[in-house]
Each structure stands twice: as C-alpha cells, then as structure tokens.
Motif scaffolding. Sequence first.
Motif, mmCIF file in Angstrom:
data_model
loop_
_atom_site.group_PDB
_atom_site.id
_atom_site.type_symbol
_atom_site.label_atom_id
_atom_site.label_comp_id
_atom_site.label_asym_id
_atom_site.label_seq_id
_atom_site.Cartn_x
_atom_site.Cartn_y
_atom_site.Cartn_z
ATOM 1 N N UNK A 307 0.849 -1.196 0.000
ATOM 2 C CA UNK A 307 0.000 0.000 0.000
ATOM 3 C C UNK A 307 0.884 1.245 0.000
ATOM 4 N N UNK A 308 0.445 2.269 -0.747
ATOM 5 C CA UNK A 308 1.147 3.559 -0.781
ATOM 6 C C UNK A 308 0.130 4.664 -0.502
ATOM 7 N N UNK A 309 0.462 5.544 0.447
ATOM 8 C CA UNK A 309 -0.495 6.551 0.925
ATOM 9 C C UNK A 309 0.014 7.962 0.614
ATOM 10 N N UNK A 411 5.334 7.728 -9.555
ATOM 11 C CA UNK A 411 6.248 6.876 -10.331
ATOM 12 C C UNK A 411 7.284 6.185 -9.439
ATOM 13 N N UNK A 412 7.869 6.889 -8.424
ATOM 14 C CA UNK A 412 8.886 6.220 -7.595
ATOM 15 C C UNK A 412 8.353 4.968 -6.882
ATOM 16 N N UNK A 413 7.115 5.019 -6.389
ATOM 17 C CA UNK A 413 6.585 3.868 -5.653
ATOM 18 C C UNK A 413 6.241 2.726 -6.610
ATOM 19 N N UNK A 442 -5.330 13.547 -5.139
ATOM 20 C CA UNK A 442 -5.288 14.500 -6.247
ATOM 21 C C UNK A 442 -4.694 13.918 -7.505
ATOM 22 N N UNK A 443 -4.779 14.721 -8.539
ATOM 23 C CA UNK A 443 -4.209 14.310 -9.820
ATOM 24 C C UNK A 443 -2.686 14.342 -9.689
ATOM 25 N N UNK A 444 -2.033 13.316 -10.226
ATOM 26 C CA UNK A 444 -0.584 13.203 -10.051
ATOM 27 C C UNK A 444 0.143 14.239 -10.898
ATOM 28 N N UNK A 451 3.438 7.108 -16.568
ATOM 29 C CA UNK A 451 3.100 6.318 -17.759
ATOM 30 C C UNK A 451 4.268 5.404 -18.129
ATOM 31 N N UNK A 452 5.478 5.933 -18.060
ATOM 32 C CA UNK A 452 6.678 5.136 -18.349
ATOM 33 C C UNK A 452 6.782 3.957 -17.379
ATOM 34 N N UNK A 453 6.541 4.230 -16.092
ATOM 35 C CA UNK A 453 6.647 3.188 -15.057
ATOM 36 C C UNK A 453 5.589 2.107 -15.249
ATOM 37 N N UNK A 454 4.371 2.513 -15.650
ATOM 38 C CA UNK A 454 3.282 1.539 -15.841
ATOM 39 C C UNK A 454 3.562 0.662 -17.058
#
Length: 553
Positions: A307-309, A411-413, A442-444, A451-454
């Motif tokens: 999980x990331x918060x 992206x880092x997480x 909120x919007x990142x 997008x690159x990470x995904x």
Amino acid sequence: MSDIYESAATTLGLVNSPCLTKVELRVACRGISDRDALSKPDPCVVLKMQSHGQWFEVDRTEVIRSSISPVFSKVFTVDYYFEEVQRLRFELHDISSNHNGLKEADFLGSMECTLGQIVSQRKLSKALLKQGNTSGKSSITVTAEELSGNHDYVELAFSAKKLDDKDFFSKSDPFLEIFRVNDDGTGSLVHRTETIMNNLNPVWKSFKVSLNTLCSGDQERELKCTVWDWDSNGKHDFIGEYQTTFKEMKAAMEGKQIQWECINPKYQVKKKNYRNSGVVMLTQCKIIKMHSFLDYIMGGCQIQFTVAIDFTASNGDPRNSCSLHYIHPYQPNEYLKALVAVGEICQDYDSDKMFPAFGFGAQIPPDFKVSHDFAVNFDEDNPECAGIQGVVEAYQNCLPKIQLYGPTNIAPIIQKVANSASEEMHTKEAMEYFILLILTDGVITDMADTREAIVHASHLPMSVIIVGVGNADFSDMQMLDGDDGILRSPKGEPVLRDIVQFVPFRNFKHASPAALAKSVLAEVPNQVVDYYNNKGIKPKCLLTSPSVMPSIG
C-alpha cells in the motif's frame, strides 16, 4: 489502536458468499434511432451492477461504428449468486468518433433487470428506456450462458485470396465474422477480425478465443463464417460465407491445409459459371492450455500486497476535522476505509500476512526532506506491517511525525514495487504476484514518468490499483486505466497488459465499501492468469483435492 480497525471492518460489512457459477452475457441492440440525419450512431453498451442502491460500472463493450442494430462481440463474464438479487443496468451510449470515453457520449437508453431474470429466460429482450423512462423503438437483447469449467483457449489465424471486388474505385476492404450456431438455430458472434483496407488477399491478425465461447465445448458444433467488405456508412457489402466446425479446424494442427470456398448464395443461383467469391485459409490453429486463477492460487502463488499513501499538503492538516487524514476515534476516514476494503480481501492470499506500507509527498524526519517512497513505519530495511491492522496502526503513528508537503509523484513507488516484481519474474515460476494499492487525493504531477513506469510494469507480475480519495477532479487519472484506449509511454510504447484500475472513492461513498473492493479487484484474477499464461508459466503444483478459496470480486 484496534478500535479504528474494527470500526472500519464493521463499516465494510464484507461478506464472503461462495460464487455458484460464472455466467457469460452477450448483448445485441435493434432499431437504434439515428443521432442525426447525416450519420448513424456509434453504439457502446456499459454494464452496471447495483450495490446498496448505487450503480457502478462492471465492464463495457467495444464501440461499433455506424450501426443501428449492433451485435457486440465483447462477452461480459459475471459471477452468479443464487442467494442474491443481482440488479443489472445496461446503458447504451453513442460514442463520438474522435473520443472513446463516455464524457462526450450521447445517452441513447437503458434497460434494468436482474441476473436471475436473464438466467431463467436464457434470452431477455426489452425496450431501451430513455430519460424519464419513456420507451422508444430501440430494444436490447441479452443472452446468458453458464461458463463451463474448460479454461482452454484456441489461437486462430485466417487469410483469404481472390475475394470478390465490391468497390468501384478501389479494392474491397474485407473483414471476417465467425458465429457459433446455437441449439435453437440462432448465431452468437464469436469474433470479428480487423478490416484490411484495399486488399483482395487479406491476412488477418491471429486471435485467441476460449473454446467455450467458440463452440460451447462441442467440437462438432456448426460455425458460420461470413466475409464482408467494410463501408464507412455501416452498410457493409456481403462477399460470401462458409460453414465449418472446430473439429475440422483442428486438422490444421496435424499439418493439413484447411481452406473453404467463400460462397455468395445469390451468385450461385444467378451466375452460370460461378465457382466462389474467394477462398479463406486457416493459417494457424493452436490450443492453449489456460489455467484458472484458482489453479495458480492453489498451486502456491502468493499475492504480495503493498500500500502507498498520499501525504501531500492538499489533504489538509490531520489535526483539523476537515482533513482527509483526520483520525476520528470511531469513524474511519476514506483512506482507512479504502485500505481495509481492498486489504481485507488481498490478505487472504498472502500466507505471512506481512504488508509493506509506503508514503509519498511528505517531509520526513530526521532532516525533513521530501520523500516519495518512505516506509510508513520508518524502518526502511523492513517496511512490512503485520496484517492490515498493522498498516492502520503504522499509518496513525506516522501522521504526527511528518510534515504534509508535495508534489504528488507516484512513479517512484511504482518503480519500487516493480523492482521486487522484476526479481520474481526471473524465477520463471508462479510464486508471487504483486498488487500495489495507491491511495491519493489529487491528480498526479509526474504523469509522464508514471506512464513510463506503468508500461514497464505491464511486463511484470504486478497490478496497480489507484483509489482517488476526496473531491478532486480525477478525470485525467482515467487515462491510466486502459479501458478507454491503450496507455502509452511518452515515447509511444504501449502497455503489454492493462494492469491499472482507477476508481474515485466518492463513487462508493453511499454504497458498501465491499462494492469498492469488488470493483477494483474484479480484474485482478484475469490479470494474474493473463500474465502467467502469456509467459507459458504453469501453476507450481496443482493440488489434487481443491480446497475452498475465498473469491476476489
């Protein structure tokens, strides 16, 4: 500390009812009225399910251009619970040509029913109701079929030669449709190929289809195949047709050349020396052994839940009751509700029940530099918490010690979890599949990097679930969820698999958060199966006596 956890779990009312069976639903519409005199509608059907009085989207069909009586090839697969009234809503939308989302779409009508009604009648036809519950001339037909236990797929590829030319100024633009002939003589669309423009000798892309969809598991069931010449106005020209069976197709697996004459019955009667309107060849036929989600789970595959918060300043001061991070003694905030809703289900698939929990967008001790992937328990060497309750406690303990800041970078997480998934990928075994739950208000701000990470993560055994908390405008986040189109990296590389599911929590504010869990986790079993099956990775050890497993979604 456990009061909050118990309160959240109670609020959720998560009920593990065993799924009786899975049902496939096929949809067709008739008599859709034209949007205007100049163009026909581009219809798409959205399937919604009701939970606690609220409707939420389950899936949607493809968009069929210029059609007033579309037959959709997309098959909806839903769990059927005998003991529940499962209310369904089929919404018909006219999607504008330059945009595949529902934002710009025209609502053409809807039909509500229960899954029990469709199942008991097997085929349900009803009028589509417009705004104000007035019925027009358009109708929708939903056909139900129980999904058999055969998970195998077949990969097929077709080509054709010397097709009839139907166009005056250019060559035909052919596409192929395959219909399964049902016991009552009706046909169910199995697959529609892409259109090959200006070509009388088309080579269509290979495609995969389940044996259940193709022939209901009956290899001698008749299949009717039709070749059309595509026209932009939706009035496609008939080139020819032929009949076959999967049993006949299978001969191609033994090296035999399988081909059919494409026949136009009218020409056969009218033209004296008529032979055919072309020949269609089967260039590939391969059975793919597909293992189910439970095959992998029972074979020892673990779901690694992280999980990331979001701890950015836009959440508000946690000491203020208006803050999204405000800790009420007995009423869990939205972060906690979403965490418990998804975590409670995922933890059943993780034997050690130890979950890494990270935060992003905060200034953290001791030097209060901004971090986008810090351990919520402040133990960077071991960010794992004992159970979902442990994550809740670490979250509460962390809040007074950090300074909410920004920006909202995720992206880092994603990269951090992708690194773990990458190590698992190299084992070439179905041992661990990673699910990252990101909770954000909120919007990142790092959309390009995300997008690159995904795109990178789509090659790995992982899925990403993003839950939007609060009342921000999340419309830009929908692009990360590949449902409206194919997500691409800034360099143009497409995702290998659709691995992101995004939902705003507010959609479930008045529904049971169990509905939230069902919505965001519904795609996970297919994502797990798709990853391992596409890699050719079998379940590690299939148990001979299956045990009862709790169901996702």
